[in-house]
Motif scaffolding. Structure first.
Motif, short mmCIF file in Angstrom:
data_model
loop_
_atom_site.label_atom_id
_atom_site.label_comp_id
_atom_site.label_asym_id
_atom_site.label_seq_id
_atom_site.Cartn_x
_atom_site.Cartn_y
_atom_site.Cartn_z
N UNK A 1 -0.33 -25.57 4.05
CA UNK A 1 -0.31 -24.83 2.58
C UNK A 1 -1.20 -25.34 1.72
N UNK A 2 -2.18 -24.79 1.01
CA UNK A 2 -2.76 -25.22 -0.15
C UNK A 2 -2.22 -25.28 -1.64
N UNK A 3 -2.09 -26.59 -2.11
CA UNK A 3 -1.64 -26.85 -3.35
C UNK A 3 -2.50 -27.27 -4.42
N UNK A 4 -2.27 -26.85 -5.82
CA UNK A 4 -2.82 -27.29 -6.75
C UNK A 4 -2.64 -29.02 -6.96
N UNK A 5 -3.36 -29.73 -7.77
CA UNK A 5 -2.97 -30.99 -7.88
C UNK A 5 -1.87 -31.05 -8.99
N UNK A 6 -1.11 -32.03 -8.90
CA UNK A 6 0.08 -32.41 -10.09
C UNK A 6 -0.85 -32.43 -11.41
N UNK A 7 0.11 -32.13 -12.37
CA UNK A 7 -0.44 -32.65 -13.82
C UNK A 7 0.36 -33.45 -14.57
N UNK A 8 0.04 -33.85 -15.72
CA UNK A 8 0.59 -34.62 -16.71
C UNK A 8 1.97 -33.81 -17.20
N UNK A 9 1.52 -32.70 -17.52
CA UNK A 9 2.50 -31.81 -18.35
C UNK A 9 3.40 -30.82 -17.41
N UNK A 10 3.07 -30.47 -16.34
CA UNK A 10 3.78 -29.67 -15.37
C UNK A 10 3.44 -28.12 -15.37
N UNK A 11 2.26 -27.99 -16.02
CA UNK A 11 1.47 -26.60 -16.21
C UNK A 11 0.32 -26.62 -15.24
N UNK A 12 0.36 -25.80 -14.32
CA UNK A 12 -1.05 -25.54 -13.86
C UNK A 12 -2.34 -25.39 -14.43
N UNK A 13 -2.14 -24.70 -15.66
CA UNK A 13 -3.42 -24.61 -16.71
C UNK A 13 -3.97 -26.10 -16.99
N UNK A 14 -3.18 -27.31 -16.73
CA UNK A 14 -3.72 -28.42 -17.18
C UNK A 14 -4.18 -29.35 -16.10
N UNK A 15 -4.49 -28.59 -14.77
CA UNK A 15 -4.61 -29.32 -13.62
C UNK A 15 -6.45 -29.89 -13.65
N UNK A 16 -7.03 -29.00 -14.41
CA UNK A 16 -8.49 -29.41 -14.79
C UNK A 16 -9.25 -29.37 -13.47
N UNK A 17 -9.05 -28.51 -12.60
CA UNK A 17 -9.75 -28.43 -11.50
C UNK A 17 -11.19 -27.58 -11.77
N UNK A 18 -11.97 -27.59 -10.71
CA UNK A 18 -13.27 -26.81 -10.96
C UNK A 18 -13.82 -26.32 -9.62
N UNK A 19 -14.72 -25.58 -10.05
CA UNK A 19 -15.54 -24.95 -8.61
C UNK A 19 -16.63 -26.15 -8.36
N UNK A 20 -16.74 -26.46 -7.03
CA UNK A 20 -17.77 -27.49 -6.82
C UNK A 20 -18.79 -26.95 -5.69
N UNK A 21 -19.90 -26.96 -5.68
CA UNK A 21 -20.67 -26.44 -4.85
C UNK A 21 -20.70 -27.37 -3.59
N UNK A 22 -20.38 -27.00 -2.39
CA UNK A 22 -20.39 -27.83 -1.39
C UNK A 22 -21.42 -28.38 -0.78
N UNK A 23 -22.52 -27.65 -0.98
CA UNK A 23 -23.79 -28.03 -0.67
C UNK A 23 -24.95 -27.02 -1.38
#
Length: 451
Positions: A311-333
């Motif tokens: 199962x794919x999960x978002x990172x945990x956050x300090x606040x408990x809100x997924x909007x604060x996970x601060x993920x980003x799209x990375x170019x794999x290559x």
């Protein structure tokens, strides 16, 4: 941390490290330094493409990756050649461990491949030394590509990289481990770092000896980057400096040390032992870890190795809100090109095909991550495996939660990962406090990117 399978070159010692990265692709600072030296010594002019008497052009195309990647990439080459009979693509490929030494040597000898699979850690290094072609001058269509990943290939030197795939930093869960422990899977839309530690420690306590709730983090800059972003900092600044202080990384290590003491993650010696394991023997794949940190496009290979759904999960956050996970799209290559190619128009035509043609997409599918071209992504959806579909859904799911795209790694960033791994080891083995490690590591990192 079973984490982000592309370790970057960097300074190292003979002391044990804590990498859980499955592909043993570690390199020393000498590699980054060698690349800088040979690039600096490279003369202008020259070129690598050949043209035969009958007017046909031969372009050399280099990439790293698995046998499967070689197979699907050569299928894409065949599709391109069928439509462009006057252009012959000559493949050159190998594994990551020797790729950058070879490329640096080729560039120094004015013998670089025409088309180059490039990594985010090195694109600034090569671009700033004039080794990569500004692709913006050759009519490549970028209108359907993700803006953030496209931006990662742009600099004051031009557009030197077209994204080949999209990844996101994730935590993957092995539901079988949780079920055996009688612990519910976390809700990744609401969990915090404290939840991460608590849940992981509970899984460890309710599992057989040697099974842990989570793998340790600390082997590369991606996990650190997420932590910093959630705390209002960044790994790098837009002007190529470090975006954090020693106290910021010290807090990251202090939390890891706390989790190790609470047995939420393996002990230092167990982490070092696991470091030698390939992907199919990783803790997540073998059921020894309930949670582990990976890039999203590694899910299919891990599911295959585990013989079960993950199962794919978002990172945990300090606040408990997924909007604060601060993920980003990375170019794999990236798809990049040598600035010394004798046939830039033909090179651009091939890169445009890889980026935007559904025929290329039908061959490559999700091997390099989620396809950046949204039209191609839709066109190939029926051919994707269930695991690949799961990755695409996750990438789409987090689209409205993404933080601002991070600054690209500056020159010298290839050394950062090894510095992080080395000082993570120092902390876990109690050779340095988190605060002392933070001060020493930041000094080394600042020196690496300023030299």
């Amino acid at each position: 941390m079973q984490l982000f399978s592309k370790p970057a070159p960097g300074a190292g010692t003979a002391r044990p490290t804590v990498s859980k990265t499955p592909r043993r692709l570690r390199k020393g600072a000498a590699v980054a330094a060698a690349a800088a030296v040979v690039l600096a010594l490279s003369a202008c002019g020259g070129g690598s493409a050949a043209q035969s008497p009958d007017g046909k052009v031969e372009l050399r195309f280099s990439w790293w990756g698995s046998d499967k990647r070689a197979q699907v990439t050569q299928e894409a080459i065949k599709a391109f050649e069928a439509e462009n009979p006057n252009i012959k693509i000559k493949p050159e490929y190998g594994d990551w461990s020797g790729y950058w030494d070879k490329l640096a040597t080729q560039v120094a000898a004015n013998d670089a491949p025409d088309i180059i699979q490039m990594d985010e850690k090195y694109i600034t290094e090569y671009s700033s030394r004039g080794a990569l072609l500004d692709l913006s001058k050759y009519g490549i269509d970028t209108s359907k590509l993700d803006e953030a990943t496209l931006k990662a290939g742009q600099s004051e030197d031009g557009l030197t990289g077209i994204p080949a795939g999209i990844n996101a930093a994730t935590i993957l869960a092995n539901p079988a481990v949780f079920k055996a422990a009688g612990v519910a899977l976390p809700d990744d839309a609401t969990w915090t770092w404290d939840d991460f530690e608590r849940i992981s420690a509970e899984v460890t306590a309710k599992s057989p000896k040697g099974t842990y709730g989570a793998a340790a983090y600390g082997t590369d800059e991606a996990s650190l980057g997420v932590w910093l972003r959630q705390n209002g900092k960044s790994l790098y600044t837009q002007d190529g400096k470090l975006g954090f202080e020693p106290s910021d990384i010290a807090a990251w290590w202090a939390f890891l040390k706390q989790m190790s003491e609470h047995k939420a993650v393996p002990s230092a010696s167990e982490v070092v032992e696991a470091d030698a394991a390939p992907l199919d023997q990783s803790g997540l794949a073998t059921g020894k870890n309930g949670l582990a940190f990976w890039w999203s496009n590694q899910l299919p290979a891990l599911e295959k190795a585990a013989g079960a759904e993950l199962k794919i999960l978002r990172f945990p956050t300090k606040t408990g809100s997924a909007a604060d996970a601060q993920l980003w799209y990375k170019a794999s290559q990236f798809w990049s090109a040598s600035s010394r190619t004798k046939h830039p128009e033909e090179v651009a035509k091939f890169i445009n095909f890889l980026a935007n043609d559904a025929k290329a997409g039908q061959a490559l599918l999700a091997d390099r991550g989620v396809y950046p071209n949204t039209d191609v992504r839709k066109a190939i959806s029926a051919k994707l495996t269930p695991a690949d579909v799961k990755v695409v859904k996750f990438i789409d799911q987090i689209k409205n939660e993404l933080g601002e795209a991070p600054a690209p790694p500056p020159k010298g960033a290839g050394a950062i990962q090894e510095i992080i791994k080395r000082y993570t080891s120092e902390v876990l083995f109690n050779r340095l406090s988190a605060d002392d490690a933070g001060k020493k590591a930041v000094d080394e990192m600042a020196s690496a990117i300023s030299s």
